[in-house]
Design an enzyme around this catalytic site. Structure first.
Site, PDB file in Angstrom:
ATOM      1  N   HIS A 109       0.834  -1.222   0.000  1.00 47.16           N
ATOM      2  CA  HIS A 109       0.000   0.000   0.000  1.00 47.16           C
ATOM      3  C   HIS A 109       0.861   1.262   0.000  1.00 47.16           C
ATOM      4  O   HIS A 109       0.440   2.300   0.481  1.00 47.16           O
ATOM      5  CB  HIS A 109      -0.940   0.045   1.205  1.00 47.16           C
ATOM      6  CG  HIS A 109      -1.711  -1.224   1.411  1.00 47.16           C
ATOM      7  ND1 HIS A 109      -2.978  -1.417   0.916  1.00 47.16           N
ATOM      8  CD2 HIS A 109      -1.374  -2.390   2.033  1.00 47.16           C
ATOM      9  CE1 HIS A 109      -3.399  -2.639   1.238  1.00 47.16           C
ATOM     10  NE2 HIS A 109      -2.429  -3.245   1.915  1.00 47.16           N
TER      11      HIS A 109
ATOM     12  N   SER B 102      15.888  20.658 -15.641  1.00 48.67           N
ATOM     13  CA  SER B 102      14.713  21.448 -16.000  1.00 48.67           C
ATOM     14  C   SER B 102      15.196  22.713 -16.685  1.00 48.67           C
ATOM     15  O   SER B 102      16.253  23.244 -16.352  1.00 48.67           O
ATOM     16  CB  SER B 102      13.945  21.799 -14.728  1.00 48.67           C
ATOM     17  OG  SER B 102      13.194  22.974 -14.923  1.00 48.67           O
TER      18      SER B 102
ATOM     19  N   LYS C 252      16.901  20.888 -10.590  1.00 47.58           N
ATOM     20  CA  LYS C 252      16.189  19.644 -10.938  1.00 47.58           C
ATOM     21  C   LYS C 252      17.059  18.605 -11.623  1.00 47.58           C
ATOM     22  O   LYS C 252      17.939  18.918 -12.409  1.00 47.58           O
ATOM     23  CB  LYS C 252      14.994  19.962 -11.860  1.00 47.58           C
ATOM     24  CG  LYS C 252      13.805  20.588 -11.182  1.00 47.58           C
ATOM     25  CD  LYS C 252      13.218  19.769 -10.037  1.00 47.58           C
ATOM     26  CE  LYS C 252      12.410  18.583 -10.519  1.00 47.58           C
ATOM     27  NZ  LYS C 252      11.176  18.990 -11.196  1.00 47.58           N
TER      28      LYS C 252
ATOM     29  N   GLU D 274      10.239   7.736 -16.479  1.00 46.36           N
ATOM     30  CA  GLU D 274       8.922   8.314 -16.748  1.00 46.36           C
ATOM     31  C   GLU D 274       8.459   7.990 -18.168  1.00 46.36           C
ATOM     32  O   GLU D 274       7.296   7.679 -18.408  1.00 46.36           O
ATOM     33  CB  GLU D 274       8.966   9.834 -16.567  1.00 46.36           C
ATOM     34  CG  GLU D 274       9.191  10.249 -15.134  1.00 46.36           C
ATOM     35  CD  GLU D 274       9.475  11.744 -15.040  1.00 46.36           C
ATOM     36  OE1 GLU D 274       8.515  12.497 -14.866  1.00 46.36           O
ATOM     37  OE2 GLU D 274      10.643  12.143 -15.185  1.00 46.36           O
TER      38      GLU D 274
END
Ligand code: ARG
Length: 459
Positions: A158, A279, A285, A292
């Site tokens: 979970h 980024s 970043k 992804e």
């Protein structure tokens, strides 16, 4: 295309409308079948010579011509023509332009059994290519596990911390998933490994074609047993797409783990600069783009499977032009999983583990609450009662702000008289892991054995 030029020109009084040509052509993507189309044609022609339809010099012309065409295509010098619709007609027409014997090549053959043959040959190769990439990724996971084999992380259910496990155990879970993918592809290979050629357009041929010979020449293990099924069957494409969708889903799940682990909140890993991006706005970043993208691309691969199932579901027997729509979905699926498998195998070699943050996250004594319940069970308490007692201990720990492993024996005894000092000895990650002796557990010795088993089977 003029009426004379079309391969079915005899019964037509006009050529195809220009819009039909561009709407109906498949050569812009099915050209990728060319090597298989040529192999299939050479085998077919060899058989035609065997049954006396081609003379030796005609067979030679055809084989020479096809090989010349293959070389031209290899070099990117072949002129693909959309007015020749597909890879099959492009090759046959170019052959016949140069070698008149080419006009005999299509004897006893239809594009229906030809395309089914080509796609089967293509998928068989593709499966082997994918399987190699799966092996490489498995090896990369095993090597990572080897590198960091003492690292402990919390295992999650979970997405809540559950119990401590070895990082290597977690990684080996993916090795198992990929093993099933490998098996599924091998199984799909068996169903693809059947020769449809000789089924003609639908009902075979009145010519005495030798299907077994063609099958042997092309390396198929059997010939199809029903001409109608053979030309309309695309189950093997769907099976491949389904097996590939599961590969993509597995990579997507692995991606999700890597994305979480590389976040500041987890801080378990750092993916190498070469496999991350920054980024354009936020200078700090470092994004796990590959993971992804792989997660995102799984959507395409799942979508391709749905497209193919939908494509087939309403088709009456036998060949229908709809079937041409299978190829882009198939190619996209194959390309996508292959690229994802390859880049993952590389990227996993460039991941640094922060064993301190892993250890810290795994060190919450609550992760050993189940071990405490097991301890009570060993003293003879029924598990439900043990579970309840430990639940109370957890509540007390929470209420008093005391870590569970620091509750006093007096307090624990109030919950259950069975507790003794010895109960607190369960609060050791090492002890907990070592106490798990069954096959499949994250015991360091067992994990070590799994790592060596995989290492020797993969190298
Ligand atoms: N381009 C077609 C396909 O991919 C080849 C078979 C065409 N057969 C036909 N009867 N029009 O399915």
């Amino acid at each position: 295309m003029s009426k004379q030029e079309a391969l079915w020109g005899g019964r037509f009084s006009t050529g195809a409308a220009e819009r039909l040509q561009s709407y109906g052509q498949s050569v812009s993507y099915d050209w990728r079948l060319y090597k298989y189309d040529i192999r299939g044609s050479i085998a077919h022609a060899t058989m035609l010579k065997e049954i006396g339809i081609l003379q030796t010099d005609e067979l030679n012309q055809i084989v020479t011509g096809l090989k010349e065409i293959e070389t031209l295509i290899d070099k990117g010098e072949f002129q693909w023509r959309q007015d020749r619709e597909d890879v099959h007609m492009n090759i046959e027409a170019a052959l016949t332009e140069k070698y008149p014997a080419g006009a005999k090549l299509h004897t006893g053959r239809s594009r229906n059994d030809q395309v089914a043959t080509d796609v089967r040959l293509w998928i068989k190769d593709q499966i082997q290519t994918n399987q190699k990439a799966i092996r490489a990724l498995q090896l990369s996971l095993v090597k990572w596990g080897e590198r960091d084999k003492t690292v402990v992380i919390p295992g999650f259910t979970h997405l809540q911390r559950a119990q401590p496990v070895l990082l290597a155990h977690h990684l080996l879970a993916y090795v198992e998933m990929l093993e099933r993918d490998h098996e599924r592809l091998a199984d799909c290979f068996k169903r693809a490994d059947v020769l449809p050629l000789g089924s003609g357009a639908i009902a075979g041929s009145t010519l005495p074609l030798k299907r077994e010979l063609v099958s042997q020449l092309l390396g198929f293990s059997k010939v199809s047993q029903n001409s109608m099924d053979a030309i309309s069957d695309r189950d093997f494409v769907i099976e491949y797409a389904a097996a590939a969708a599961l590969v993509a889903v597995h990579l997507s799940r692995l991606s999700e783990d890597l994305i979480l682990w590389s976040s500041a909140e987890f801080g378990f890993i750092r993916i190498g600069d070469a496999y991350t991006t920054g980024s354009s706005l936020m200078p700090q970043k470092k994004n796990p783009d590959i993971a992804e993208l792989a997660r995102g691309k799984s959507g395409r691969v799942i979508g391709n499977l749905m497209s193919l199932l939908t494509l087939l579901k309403g088709l009456p027997m036998t060949y229908n032009r709809d079937l041409q729509e299978d190829k882009e979905r198939l190619f996209d699926t194959a390309d996508t999983i292959q690229a994802s498998l390859e880049i993952f195998a590389e990227m996993l070699g460039d991941i640094a583990v922060n064993s301190n943050s892993c250890r810290k996250a795994a060190s919450d004594p609550l992760l050993l609450a189940t071990d405490l319940a097991d301890w009570l069970v060993k003293q003879g308490l029924p598990f439900r009662k043990a579970h309840h007692a430990v639940g109370e201990a957890v509540a007390l720990a929470e209420k008093t702000g005391t870590p569970i492993d620091q509750l006093s024996i007096a307090d624990l005894k109030k919950i259950s008289s069975v507790f003794t000092e010895d109960a607190l000895s369960v609060f050791s990650i090492e002890k907990g892991l070592n106490a798990r002796l069954m096959t499949g557990s994250p015991n360091p010795k067992l994990v070590e054995a799994q790592l060596s088993r995989w290492l020797s089977s993969l190298t």
